[in-house]
Structure formats: structure tokens, C-alpha cells
Design an enzyme around this catalytic site. Sequence first.
Site, PDB file in Angstrom:
ATOM      1  N   ASN A 130      -1.464  -9.181  -9.785  1.00 44.02           N
ATOM      2  CA  ASN A 130      -1.604 -10.536  -9.055  1.00 44.02           C
ATOM      3  C   ASN A 130      -1.587 -10.289  -7.289  1.00 44.02           C
ATOM      4  OD1 ASN A 130      -0.964 -12.519  -7.123  1.00 44.02           O
ATOM      5  ND2 ASN A 130      -0.146 -13.838  -9.070  1.00 44.02           N
TER       6      ASN A 130
ATOM      7  N   THR B 229       1.368 -11.803  -5.061  1.00 42.49           N
ATOM      8  CA  THR B 229       2.637 -11.414  -5.197  1.00 42.49           C
ATOM      9  C   THR B 229       2.479  -9.671  -5.107  1.00 42.49           C
ATOM     10  OG1 THR B 229       2.095 -10.892  -7.808  1.00 42.49           O
ATOM     11  CG2 THR B 229       2.986 -13.212  -6.870  1.00 42.49           C
TER      12      THR B 229
ATOM     13  N   LYS C  19       0.584   0.074 -12.156  1.00 44.35           N
ATOM     14  CA  LYS C  19       1.931   0.865 -11.560  1.00 44.35           C
ATOM     15  C   LYS C  19       2.761  -0.032 -10.908  1.00 44.35           C
ATOM     16  CE  LYS C  19      -0.975   5.103 -10.997  1.00 44.35           C
ATOM     17  NZ  LYS C  19      -1.475   5.962 -10.047  1.00 44.35           N
TER      18      LYS C  19
ATOM     19  N   VAL D 289       4.957  -1.778  -8.087  1.00 39.85           N
ATOM     20  CA  VAL D 289       4.526  -2.111  -6.563  1.00 39.85           C
ATOM     21  C   VAL D 289       5.955  -2.491  -5.926  1.00 39.85           C
ATOM     22  CG1 VAL D 289       2.126  -2.625  -7.130  1.00 39.85           C
ATOM     23  CG2 VAL D 289       3.825  -4.317  -7.049  1.00 39.85           C
TER      24      VAL D 289
ATOM     25  N   GLU E  83       8.738  -0.910  -5.100  1.00 40.77           N
ATOM     26  CA  GLU E  83       9.182  -0.171  -4.280  1.00 40.77           C
ATOM     27  C   GLU E  83       8.302   0.884  -3.558  1.00 40.77           C
ATOM     28  OE1 GLU E  83      11.240   1.410  -7.892  1.00 40.77           O
ATOM     29  OE2 GLU E  83      13.232   1.107  -6.947  1.00 40.77           O
TER      30      GLU E  83
END
Lengths: 705, 327
Positions: free
Chosen positions: A590, A593, A660, A662, A664
Site C-alpha cells: 500500500n 501506509t 519486504k 517496511v 523498521e
Amino acid sequence: MAESKRADVIGLPLDRIDGRLKVTGRATYAFEYATQGSVAYGVIVSAAIGKGRILRIDTRDAQHAPRVLLVLTKDNAPPQTPWGPVDLPDRFARAEPALDTDEVLYFGFPVAFVVAETFEQATAAAAMVRIQYDPMPGDYDLHAAGPSAENPGRIDGNGPADSAVGDFESAFASAPVQIDAHYTTPHQHQAPMEPHATMAAWEGEMLTVHTSAQLTTSPQEGLARTFNTPKENVRIITRYVGGGFGSKLPYYVDATLAAIGARTLGRPVKVAMTRPQVFYTTTHRTASEQHVRLGADRDGRLTAYGQEALVHCARFDLFTEPVCDAARRLYAAPNRLTRHRRAKLDLPRSDSMRAPGEAIGLLGLECAMDELAEALDLDPVELRLRNDTSSDPEQDRPFASRHLAEALREGAARFGWNKRVAKPASVRDRRWLVGLGVASAIRGDILQSATARARLENDGKITIELAMTDIGTGSYTILTQIAADTMELPVDRVTVRLGDTRFPPTAGSGGSFGAATSGSAVLAACRKLKAGLASGMTESLGSVTPADLDEAYSHAGFGAHFAEVCVDRDTGEVRVRRMLGVFAAGRILNAKTARSQMIGGMTWGIGSALLEENHVDSRFGSFINQDLANYHVAVNADVGAMEVVFLDEADPHGGPLGSKGVGELGICGAGAAIMNAIHNATGARIRDFPATPDKLLATLETLDP
Amino acid sequence: MKPFRYERANGVAAACAAAAAPGARFIAGGTNLIDLMKLQIETPELLVDIGLLPLADIIESTAEGGLRIGAGVTNSGLAADMRVRRLYPLLSQAILAGASTQLRNKATTGGNLLQRTRCPYFYDTTKPCNKRAPGSGCAALHGINRMNAVMGVSDDCIAAHPSDMAVAMTALDARLETVAPDGAIRAIPIDALYRAPGNTPHIETVLAPGELIRSVLLPPPPQGRQVYRKVRDRASFAFALVSVAVVAEREGDRVRAARVAFGSLSYKPWRSAEAEASLEGASATRTSFDAAGIAALKNARGYGHNDFKIPLARRTLRATLADAVGV
């Protein structure tokens, strides 16, 4: 005529499904369940000493305070399973008993519990509990404990504490250009807006726990262990979470005590930690001391590459922040060394906080790279490009996808990096000294286990259920998109239900694995359902396991941070004018977000570079900052223009979704870019994080006109 | 929080009489007092709410050309008042540099003056603190005292006053008009409101029990430019490391007159007669401004973590003066 493929719903910048509920106050958080009258309120009493033994607890006044229902101490608490086991593979499923010992393990250790008809009455009575202690000397200072630190064997994530390739010491000694620098980072706190809170209720042997948690199945198992009951008897409900950042991976005594109180009184009991208790009764990020040694040839190729870290964990625990994890995979070098040492202190538990390891390890490593670039008189972007690698330097396997170089190049072009003046303190803008900085980002990517249920309802809508959480990251929204995309339905025909252990189990939210893990389970469940619709299937389960990520490859997200700061030449105040993060994080689920996650991480980078720290007063063994007025996280005014760019990265080996994590990646390296910009602006090398104004005054004195 | 009684005063005389009783406290905005009550640092038995007293929230012009500010005027209201913004921009700047919008909407003028220190040891009831628990000792003296005072304090207490507003009012020569329970009215210069900690740091002001700050009187605005400068760790919602209020008038290449007050250096806003004397007639140069800072801080003493406040105050004063007189 062939049916045209519908546009992908995955990736669209869909508004949060739960956004309207949250901003209108209709999303129900743990402490908001049940109505006044039926529920009683519990307050935890915290130890006032750092270490010692409870001699006597006088509860008479508290018991006789108005409308007090229950006062619990070690003298009358029910039997529970002892804490641990310490080496349980899932440490978040340990037993977490309360009031089962006369020992005080750290300042703020829970020592009594008061339940009353109202929160105010419980609070007033809690202050009447009188406790006599036999205090004992404790170890509270990381630096002082350094010499007695131990080799922990393993670090968080289960990697080895030490790693070595080639002959680091000889290579470093003979390197034409050397950097040998010590960095320190302070204790940090996750500081979620919603405090840790629970409401517990029993029906017969069935315990229902509404709690603020990142995980569901772990606290279910943990509470079952604590109360020695089958885990089927414990139901965890956590629909909405007001921030966790790692501090809600464990569950705490608010859950244990709410459950004990509810059982004893035969009615629901709520417990919320006070803000000071959030600081000293939950977990925090350990302070660290880092020794970074870099040796390079004159062309800027690393020949010796070493990072060593000293961290702490609580005396009774085993957690080791994996500070040097990032270094192991970030750059190529033939001779390598990483080492973790762990001192045991009489402090609360250190544990995960957003990007454990990378978040602070990259502060040291990426600032040292900046120092190396300066020593080489080489552009810091170019230095990083020269040490890029397509295979994992310590794992002997290729990266599934790695676009660090592309992120650095793209970022440099977009940011106007070519305008950077390499000589520090060269650019002035009225009273400001202006500088630019760069740092690489890396965050390991993992997949965990999860199962999801997809159900076709009578009205043709789809319901998705799994015991995942949405800790403010957007789980509800991306899972809706994945289901809608797979079922080829509009998103308003999909309902995602999370946060309940009655749903199929998941690993929850943590370590940036939540979206890929839960998303892959939803994908599998929906694919199965869709395939079975023709044969009358109305319900399906889909699962994912760590093995779904191809072990032949090393998996990580990458990126590059660029920062422009200005430093007040008189006062040393640092303001971040703009930041750019360019990330390669696989398939973006998204766009909105994901961008928010990155901006959040980069904002935390501002915090770690400029603001966030707590001190322990070693005379008392306690944290000094116990509220959000004094523990500074970045506020809006600290955050300049933020730009986030995602590179178009397809990862064919990146699991079922090719995405993957996201959550951190955005913090990893961000603080280093800011610190490097401060050096470019002023010439100051601050190696003791954060860069508060006091640390810049000496340099500014030398720059005075 | 301990149980307490709450009364809404319907007149000044009744409010003062009620608040004169032992264990009674006035409450207005409550932005500081309620926090302290939650932590049981303050445990009043009676709260006398003065929020609805007549005229408490009025700002009016005085015959001499100044302003009378009702003690109940909110920080937001005072900072936004057009007369304040035009004649006393220093005051508006200082107020807006403090707290957050939400707090300023609730906090009042009188309450701001009487807010308590933010020393972390004062806030932690498990620690010694002579201000909170007389005779228990000062944990800050050899503790983590980065935010503590460097001027005018004692080994019994090194707490700093946290207000921004009061620093500007000190530079503006504000006076407080108070009413005593017996009806007596007196005017107190703001600089005389706060008592040095000495060995009684728990007694913070010269106000008698039940004595109410009714209003703040500002004399006509002084000549010269007014500049407030707050230095802080983060850009908003942080207490000052150091703040400086300056009113400076330039005449040619000289400073004709200047007023200087510092915040966060002492138990009160620190008006510096030494700096002002040093600046009077001095050349309008950074060298003179530095000399003023050195004079102001001659008797300053750091306690370790807060040593930096001394050079920071000097540098901030220099920059603020340069800004005010246009160097």
C-alpha cells in the site's frame, strides 16, 4: 474474448480501513472494554528501590481505604508458575507471574496490587501501601560493568555473538587509511502513546484478556503457562493498539494481575500502567558502546571492517541487542570482525525497540563510514558504492535482491547531493550552519508462521480471520487489499477481522515480518478458496512458514538516507530541514501506509540523532526521565520536509508476496545521516548520541567570528 | 491522587479566606497542580477554584499607559492580545515559546507564575528532595542535573524555575497585585515574588497563606527592541536549557540602554543588573555583548551536567542582543 486482468489492488494507496474509527474515537482499545459498574480498577504498586528485598508490607490503611476491593502482595498472591523459562525459544510466551517473590529485581518492580471500584480510589489506596525494604547495592552503569561483560553466545535473531572472516587485526594494522572510533548510544524507550493496559474477565475456567499487544498467540501461551491452565482456556483480544514499537512484544504484569484480580473478585478487572510505569516496568532499548574500526586502501575499498558492541540485559534475562547485525551484511571487505558483549545490570529488561540491532548499530557504523570518507577525501556516496556487494559477505549466498547502489544514486540525484561542499562548516545561511549527510539503510527480512481463514458469506462477501494485530501500521488495510486482489472483488466486499486468538494463529506484529507473513497466509487462503468456489467450497485455510523464503538467498531491505540540517551557530540547536529516504523494499503493498511507515522510521531517526535518551542515576538504580515532557521524542516542529521514494523492486525470491518489511527500514541509518550532516555543517564529530546543543558548543566556539 | 474537597469561589474575599486554611490550594487552569496531585507531590485537602472570579480574565489599559492583566487570563489569550503583541512583543513571544497550544489554552497568568520546578528528583517521590520533603536532601546536587540552576541557588536545592512568561515579565518590570485574606492589597515587583532556596527551598514565594495574585501590572513599554530567545533540545514542547529576554535600545553605534533577564538559570527569572550596567553606553558589538554575558554569569556555578548552561547563556545573550540592536 479474453477476460482482461483487473487492475492490481495490492499497492494502491488505499486509506486506512480503521482510520475513520480511530479519528472519531470509535475504535475500542483494551482499557475501554466493559462498562463502569461491572468492572473494577487495579493499580500496580512499584518498588521504590533499585535492588533488594521486601522486609514487610503493611496494607492495613490501603485495605480500609474507601471502596477498596482487594490488596495483593507477595503475602497473599495466588500460586503461579515461576518466571520463565528464561531460555524458552519464544521468550514472549514465558510465564510472567506477579508478586511471587520478596526480591526487588529493578526499580519499579511490581510489589503490590490494589483493586477498587474506581481508578481514583485504587490509585489513592495504592499510595497507602507501606513497604519496608532491605536495599542491596546493584550494578546500574553499563560502562562500569563493561569489564565484567560476557560473551552471550547468541544474539537476538539467533545469530552468533561473534563473527570473523580473514585476519582482521593484521589487515587493520596494515591498512593505509584507518578509522578507529568509539560511539555510545543511550537507553531509549519505545514510548507508545497508548500505555500497556489490560482488561481481564473469567467465565468458569475461561479467561478472556483484552490487552494492548503486538502478539496474540504468545501471550495466550504465556498466560496459560503462568496460571498452569491449557492455552485453550485463554483468549487474547487485541483489536486496536496505540503503538508498540517492540515494547508490546512481551506481555506484562498488567495482564497477569488483571487476571488474578478478576478471578479473585469474580468480576472484570482493568489495569493500565501509569506513564512512569511504562518507562520502568516495561522494556527499553539498551544503551550501547560501540567500537568501530575500518581499514581501507587509498581507493576507498575496505580491507578491514570491524564493529564491536557492549550492551546490557536485565540480570535475570538473556536478551542481546544484535548491534553488529547490519555490519555483517552491509559492505564487502575481505577481513571482518564483529563481536557482542553483554553486561548484566539490575535494570528493567532491555528488549526489542524498532529495528533492534540495526537502529543503533548503523549509528556507529555509518558515522564511521563518514569519517572514513573524510579521511580518504572521497565522497561519502562514492565510498559506499565502492564497497557494495551482491552476495552476503558472511553467509556465502547471494542477496535475493539488493538495490543499495540504486538507492544511493537515485537519492543523490534527487537530493542535490552534488551541491554538498565537502569541507565542513563551509555553508552559512544567516545564523545557521548548513550541512548535508548520507547513510545507507539495511534491515534483515524474515518470514514467520501464520495461518489465515477465508470465508465466503451468504451475501457474497468475504471474511478474513487471523490472529494478527494492527499496531497502527495498516495491517487491516493491506490484508483487505490482498484478499480483494486475490478474490477479484472490490475492497468493500472484504472484511478483515484481527486480534483474537479464536482466529487462526499468527506470529503477530514485530520485526517487520507482519505484513509479509500474515499477507502470505491471506493470499494462500484466498487462492485456495477461489480455486474451490466452483466445487462449492465456502471456507479455506492458508498458511505460510519461514521455509517459504528461499534459504539459498540472503534477504534484506535496503535504502539510502539523505539529510540536510542547520545548526544554530550560537546555541548549537540542530534542526532538520529536509530528509529523503530512497528504499528498495520489494513489492509495496500500500503506497500510502508504506510511506507512512517510512516517514515514521525517519522521524525516529531524528529522535535518535538529536533527542532521545534516558539516564540512570546509579545511586538509586532508576531511570531519571519518567514522562514524555522530559523523554523527548520528535514533535511536528522537529520534522522538516520528508520525502520517501520507493524503487520499483521485484523480488522473485522474496516469498509468496515478494514484499519486504517496511516498519523498521526507515529508522535504519536515518540518525547517522543526520549526524553526518551535523559534521558537514560544523566539523564536529559527536560520537555520543544524541547531539544535544551542549555537545556542539566547543566546536562552535572555534567557529565564532 | 488523594481524595480532596473542591470549592468554587464566588468572590475574591471568600476565595482568600478559604485558601488560607492549612492544606488548601487555589486552582485555576490546573495544568501543573493536577499533574502534581496525580503523583502525590502535592496533596491538598481543599481546592479553591478561582477560575470564575469576576474580572479575572480581563486585560485592561491602565492610566499610566500600561496594562493590567487579570490573573485568570489564559496564556493563549494573553499571547494573542493585540495590545500585548504591539507593545510587549517580548511577552507574547515568551508565552508562545512555552508548553503546547492545548496547555496554553488552559494555563493562566497567575498559575504560570506559581508553577513548580520540573527537576526530575522533585517529580519522583521515591527520591530525596528538600523542596518536596524538607530535610530529605537534594538528589540533584550530585545527580543528573542537566536542567538545573546555576545561579542564586544553594546546596539544599538547585531547582530552576521553568516559566518562559515570567522571564519576559521580569524584563518588563511587571508588578503583581495581590489580595490577602484580610482584604489588604499590595503590589509586589515580580523579582521580589520568588524566595531564594537557602535552607528552606520548600518556601518558594513571599505570598502569605490565602494571598491571591489578582492581576499583573505592566508599566508602559520600555524603549527599544524586545526579543525573547529560548534554547531547547527540541523545537517545541520542551523546557528551556537557557532563555534570554532582552529589551535593547540603540543610539548610533552604541547601546543606549538594555534590559536582560535569563530563564532556566535560577530559582526565578534572573534579571541581570550586571549585564545591564555593562551594556549601558557600550559599543554595539559582539565583544560588548560577550562582556555583558561574562558580567552576568560571573557568579554562576555549574553542578556537572549543567556546566554547559554558563557558556550557552553567554552565547545566547550575545546572539539575542545582536538580533535586538541589529548587529
